[in-house]
Design an enzyme around this catalytic site. Structure first.
Site, mmCIF file in Angstrom:
data_model
loop_
_atom_site.group_PDB
_atom_site.id
_atom_site.type_symbol
_atom_site.label_atom_id
_atom_site.label_comp_id
_atom_site.label_asym_id
_atom_site.label_seq_id
_atom_site.Cartn_x
_atom_site.Cartn_y
_atom_site.Cartn_z
ATOM 1 N N SER A 27 -6.187 -24.696 -11.704
ATOM 2 C CA SER A 27 -7.553 -24.179 -11.860
ATOM 3 C C SER A 27 -7.746 -23.468 -13.200
ATOM 4 O O SER A 27 -6.909 -22.670 -13.629
ATOM 5 C CB SER A 27 -7.876 -23.199 -10.731
ATOM 6 O OG SER A 27 -9.130 -22.588 -10.988
ATOM 7 N N THR A 74 -11.806 -23.641 -3.906
ATOM 8 C CA THR A 74 -11.716 -25.001 -4.421
ATOM 9 C C THR A 74 -10.997 -25.852 -3.390
ATOM 10 O O THR A 74 -10.721 -25.398 -2.270
ATOM 11 C CB THR A 74 -11.065 -25.019 -5.828
ATOM 12 O OG1 THR A 74 -11.156 -26.348 -6.351
ATOM 13 C CG2 THR A 74 -9.620 -24.555 -5.814
ATOM 14 N N LYS A 78 -13.646 -25.778 0.482
ATOM 15 C CA LYS A 78 -15.095 -25.555 0.361
ATOM 16 C C LYS A 78 -15.855 -25.846 1.663
ATOM 17 O O LYS A 78 -16.768 -25.109 2.013
ATOM 18 C CB LYS A 78 -15.674 -26.423 -0.753
ATOM 19 C CG LYS A 78 -15.260 -25.997 -2.151
ATOM 20 C CD LYS A 78 -15.995 -26.855 -3.176
ATOM 21 C CE LYS A 78 -15.585 -26.505 -4.587
ATOM 22 N NZ LYS A 78 -16.429 -27.167 -5.586
ATOM 23 N N ASP A 114 -22.427 -24.740 -7.224
ATOM 24 C CA ASP A 114 -22.129 -25.982 -7.958
ATOM 25 C C ASP A 114 -23.408 -26.662 -8.464
ATOM 26 O O ASP A 114 -23.474 -27.117 -9.605
ATOM 27 C CB ASP A 114 -21.342 -26.957 -7.073
ATOM 28 C CG ASP A 114 -19.879 -26.558 -6.940
ATOM 29 O OD1 ASP A 114 -19.338 -25.913 -7.853
ATOM 30 O OD2 ASP A 114 -19.260 -26.904 -5.908
ATOM 31 N N GLY A 140 -20.862 -41.920 -7.189
ATOM 32 C CA GLY A 140 -19.955 -41.105 -6.381
ATOM 33 C C GLY A 140 -20.651 -40.576 -5.147
ATOM 34 O O GLY A 140 -21.885 -40.486 -5.100
ATOM 35 N N ILE A 235 -19.346 -35.232 -14.779
ATOM 36 C CA ILE A 235 -18.757 -33.958 -14.358
ATOM 37 C C ILE A 235 -17.284 -33.875 -14.753
ATOM 38 O O ILE A 235 -16.678 -32.819 -14.664
ATOM 39 C CB ILE A 235 -18.951 -33.653 -12.858
ATOM 40 C CG1 ILE A 235 -18.114 -34.571 -11.989
ATOM 41 C CG2 ILE A 235 -20.415 -33.708 -12.474
ATOM 42 C CD1 ILE A 235 -17.934 -34.002 -10.587
HETATM 43 P P1 ATR Z 1 -15.291 -34.551 -4.962
HETATM 44 O O1 ATR Z 1 -15.415 -33.631 -3.795
HETATM 45 O O2 ATR Z 1 -14.731 -33.908 -6.193
HETATM 46 O O3 ATR Z 1 -16.577 -35.249 -5.271
HETATM 47 P P2 ATR Z 1 -14.058 -36.735 -3.483
HETATM 48 O O4 ATR Z 1 -14.742 -36.376 -2.238
HETATM 49 O O5 ATR Z 1 -12.599 -37.081 -3.423
HETATM 50 O O6 ATR Z 1 -14.146 -35.609 -4.594
HETATM 51 O O7 ATR Z 1 -14.859 -37.952 -4.178
HETATM 52 C C1 ATR Z 1 -14.361 -38.663 -5.238
HETATM 53 C C2 ATR Z 1 -15.368 -39.730 -5.670
HETATM 54 O O8 ATR Z 1 -14.775 -40.513 -6.708
HETATM 55 C C3 ATR Z 1 -15.752 -40.691 -4.570
HETATM 56 O O9 ATR Z 1 -17.088 -41.090 -4.749
HETATM 57 C C4 ATR Z 1 -14.782 -41.856 -4.803
HETATM 58 O O10 ATR Z 1 -15.224 -43.096 -4.313
HETATM 59 P P3 ATR Z 1 -14.860 -43.554 -2.821
HETATM 60 O O11 ATR Z 1 -15.796 -42.806 -1.901
HETATM 61 O O12 ATR Z 1 -15.084 -45.004 -2.816
HETATM 62 O O13 ATR Z 1 -13.412 -43.155 -2.589
HETATM 63 C C5 ATR Z 1 -14.764 -41.880 -6.305
HETATM 64 N N1 ATR Z 1 -13.586 -42.579 -6.819
HETATM 65 C C6 ATR Z 1 -12.333 -42.089 -6.924
HETATM 66 N N2 ATR Z 1 -11.491 -43.032 -7.432
HETATM 67 C C7 ATR Z 1 -12.242 -44.144 -7.651
HETATM 68 C C8 ATR Z 1 -11.974 -45.464 -8.160
HETATM 69 N N3 ATR Z 1 -10.746 -45.805 -8.568
HETATM 70 N N4 ATR Z 1 -13.014 -46.334 -8.240
HETATM 71 C C9 ATR Z 1 -14.256 -45.990 -7.844
HETATM 72 N N5 ATR Z 1 -14.571 -44.754 -7.346
HETATM 73 C C10 ATR Z 1 -13.578 -43.862 -7.250
#
Ligand code: ATR
Length: 293
Positions: A27, A74, A78, A114, A140, A235
């Protein structure tokens, strides 16, 4: 001010805050709050607290007895924290997650800054842009996407287009924020990652996925249908200039990097705990970036 505060020595009355996570070692928040504590010569400390998921409730409830004014939360705390604090702010309830806890006379207050941090970063980095200007395309569907989606709807975005590798997660997110969108008259659409034309006519493109982060796969997206007037933001802040931002900049888009959201989301907590509304300055950015190694 006194010499002890300036040199980082704490008195018995030092104001304490910190960040709970598991893991928490990566962090940047201690570095960030530490900069502001030194800048304002506050007799206080902000410390990393490695708290296992199973110990979160106990750790939170110990804060008043330990003399802490509060903490940031974190991964992975959360969402579980929402049910562990005594009260939550309306925005934390809407986002469904707590990233800032304040110890008050009435118990633990859970807030979520956030979305505020995201909007404040855009306001600082792209002052002419308005959420109401047009549709926003969000890549995402995780926790960050939910906070940003709620903030954009609250700020007057007329339409949100949710795009995610796993489309069911985008649909689930649309379900979670459906009532908020309806209240504000914002349209919600879930579009496929490929060929869905989420970018046509959009005034904002936001990457909330981890793609493009150091050590992660690159984000591959064709920006051709994105209007030149659209703002592009990420982000991800490591690297600061992601592939998405470089490609957008090359096409002439205004871009905002991910560091601003990290810095601005920290301000309300610092204000609540230490009594000063701190500034996001160049020196702060340099100090925090140095922590990325
Ligand atoms: P956070 O809380 O930080 O948003 P998270 O819940 O783990 O973290 O979400 C990560 C995001 O990155 C998700 O939208 C994930 O897509 P999936 O829902 O399909 O898993 C996306 N992400 C991570 N790695 C990826 C990859 N290799 N290709 C496409 N999307 C990816």
């Amino acid at each position: 001010m006194n010499d002890d505060a300036m040199s980082g020595h704490l008195s018995g009355r030092a104001v304490l805050a910190g960040i709970m996570g598991w893991p928490v070692g990566h962090s940047l928040s201690p570095r960030l709050h530490g900069f502001w504590l030194r800048q304002h010569r506050i007799d206080g400390a902000y410390v990393p607290l490695a708290v296992e998921p199973g110990n979160l409730a106990q750790a939170l409830h110990a804060l008043p007895a330990l003399g802490f004014r509060g903490v940031n939360l974190t991964i992975p705390h959360k969402e579980p924290a929402l049910a562990m604090v005594d009260r939550v702010t309306p925005v934390a309830a809407r986002i469904g997650a707590v990233n800032t806890v304040v110890v008050t006379a009435d118990g633990l207050l859970g807030d979520n800054t956030d979305g505020y941090g995201f909007m404040a970063s855009l306001a600082a980095g792209a002052p002419g842009w308005r959420a109401a200007d047009g549709p926003a395309a969000l890549l995402g569907a995780g926790g960050a996407a939910r906070a940003i989606a709620v903030a954009l709807i609250d700020a007057g975005a007329p339409e949100l287009r949710l795009v995610n590798r796993t489309q069911e997660r985008a649909e689930a997110l649309a379900g979670q924020i459906g009532d908020i969108a309806r209240e504000h008259g914002a349209a919600l659409a879930v579009l496929p990652w490929q060929g869905g034309d989420a970018l046509a006519g959009a005034s904002l493109l936001v990457n909330t996925t981890s793609l493009g982060m150091t050590g992660q796969p690159p984000l591959e997206i064709d920006l051709q249908s994105l209007p030149r007037a659209a703002l592009v933001t990420d982000i991800v802040y490591s690297p600061l200039e992601t592939g998405l931002l470089a490609a957008a900049r090359a096409r002439g888009h205004a871009v905002v990097d991910g560091l601003g959201m990290l810095l601005h989301q920290a301000r309300p907590g610092f204000h609540a705990w230490f009594g000063v509304d701190p500034e996001v300055s160049e020196a702060l950015c340099a100090t925090v970036l140095a922590g990325l190694g």
